[in-house]
Design an enzyme around this catalytic site. Structure first.
Site, PDB file in Angstrom:
ATOM      1  N   HIS A 183       0.874  -1.173   0.000  1.00  0.00           N
ATOM      2  CA  HIS A 183       0.000   0.000   0.000  1.00  0.00           C
ATOM      3  C   HIS A 183       0.909   1.220   0.000  1.00  0.00           C
ATOM      4  O   HIS A 183       2.016   1.155   0.528  1.00  0.00           O
ATOM      5  CB  HIS A 183      -0.900   0.032   1.237  1.00  0.00           C
ATOM      6  CG  HIS A 183      -1.803  -1.160   1.357  1.00  0.00           C
ATOM      7  ND1 HIS A 183      -2.888  -1.359   0.537  1.00  0.00           N
ATOM      8  CD2 HIS A 183      -1.763  -2.224   2.176  1.00  0.00           C
ATOM      9  CE1 HIS A 183      -3.481  -2.494   0.860  1.00  0.00           C
ATOM     10  NE2 HIS A 183      -2.820  -3.046   1.849  1.00  0.00           N
TER      11      HIS A 183
ATOM     12  N   ILE B 247      15.555  -4.657   8.928  1.00  0.00           N
ATOM     13  CA  ILE B 247      15.115  -3.588   8.033  1.00  0.00           C
ATOM     14  C   ILE B 247      16.279  -2.978   7.269  1.00  0.00           C
ATOM     15  O   ILE B 247      16.077  -2.171   6.387  1.00  0.00           O
ATOM     16  CB  ILE B 247      14.367  -2.472   8.809  1.00  0.00           C
ATOM     17  CG1 ILE B 247      15.251  -1.932   9.941  1.00  0.00           C
ATOM     18  CG2 ILE B 247      13.058  -2.966   9.353  1.00  0.00           C
ATOM     19  CD1 ILE B 247      14.710  -0.639  10.519  1.00  0.00           C
TER      20      ILE B 247
END
Lengths: 158, 175
Positions: B94, B158
């Protein structure tokens, strides 16, 4: 599928998964409200006798887990990814926490994130994947980690 | 279990799929060939690959119940171990921008009207040779895990992991 009478699903909403209701014990007059264009897809709904879940419009809840004894309010255009956990109560007799959760309009909860009791996730905020959210998330911010910390600010829509 | 035509196993490789949860190839939509190397053992895995996604797994790897979710690509080297319920995701799915995301939510809904899906960020993931990825860990987009590195159980990676390093925690840090 026969839904309990206290579940209100808008004609243009989608509710999938009978297994979701194995622990749905709410006796509230409206225990679950699902607005126009919203979906609940294979989510475990563990709702206690007084629990209430209100979901706005165009919100998508994918295969997640909602544990609710008070009130969980989810706004419009919210995206909740797989295996997210929204839990508004935990603990036992002497040490119990129960407080409503609010997810505001346009927020986005990443996969496997966990939202703990009393937390408000502000408008348009992003909770990154696998975060554990222990306190309120301000509007238009991105949080990440365990415990979740603010890592970024977003520009609100014009 | 019948494998998709563009999912190929090298010599001596084994694939065991389970259908009690998600079907392993329910969202296997890639147009490219997804390759698994020789003698690699996959015991339970779930592949959610977009149309343009690349997947390449090297030789002599051991994989248990891992989730491969890609829009760009995932490349796994040789002799890599991937633990139980590790999730490797190379995309956001998204848009991050709040205004775009409001429209994307409508496009994803059951009543989309004229709204179309919005573009989102995805960056390929590379896992080099001899890496060990612990159970319940998560590897996020754009990450390169260096040769011989060790991702401890439950870590959320990450950023890049240097070769031989050991990372731990959420977010993962070198220890």
């Amino acid at each position: 599928m026969n839904l309990p009478a206290n579940i209100e699903v808008h004609p243009k909403a989608y509710f999938y998964g009978a297994r979701d209701l194995a622990r749905f014990r709410s006796r509230a007059p409206v225990a679950l409200k699902l607005g126009r264009g919203s979906s609940i897809d294979g989510t475990c709904l563990d709702v206690g006798p007084n629990g209430r879940i209100v979901i706005g419009e165009f919100t998508y809840v994918s295969a997640s887990c909602i544990v609710c004894d008070t009130t969980i309010e989810i706004g419009d255009n919210v995206l909740i990814a797989w295996n997210a956990v929204l839990i508004d109560n935990y603990g036992t007799h002497g040490d119990r926490r129960a407080a409503p959760i609010k997810i505001a309009t346009g927020a986005w909860i990443g996969f496997e994130a966990c939202i703990l009791p009393g937390v408000t996730v502000g408008e348009g905020a992003v909770v990154s994947a696998r975060s554990v959210v222990t306190k309120d998330v301000p509007p238009y911010s991105v949080v990440f980690g365990n415990p979740a910390r603010i890592v970024k600010k977003l520009t609100p829509p014009a | 279990m019948k494998l998709p035509d563009n999912f190929t196993l090298g010599e001596g490789a084994t694939f065991q799929g389970y259908e009690d949860g998600y079907h392993p190839f329910m969202r296997f939509k890639t147009r490219h060939e997804a390759k698994v190397g020789a003698r690699t053992a996959i015991d339970g895995a779930y592949f959610n690959l977009g149309e343009a996604a690349h997947l390449e797994i090297g030789d002599d790897c051991r994989i248990w119940e891992a989730f491969f979710i890609a829009e760009a690509g995932i490349k796994v080297g040789h002799r890599v171990t991937i633990g139980w319920r590790a999730t490797i995701v190379d995309a956001d799915f998204h848009p991050v921008d709040p205004a775009e995301r409001l429209k994307d939510a409508v496009a994803c809904s059951t009543d989309p009207g004229d709204e179309k899906r919005r573009p989102f960020d995805s960056r390929p993931i590379t896992i080099e040779d001899d890496v060990w990825i612990g159970p319940l860990s998560t590897i996020l987009k754009g990450v390169r895990i260096g040769k011989g590195a060790r991702v401890e159980p439950g870590a959320v990676v990450i950023s890049d992991v240097p070769p031989g390093a050991r990372v731990l925690g959420n977010p993962a840090r070198v220890v």
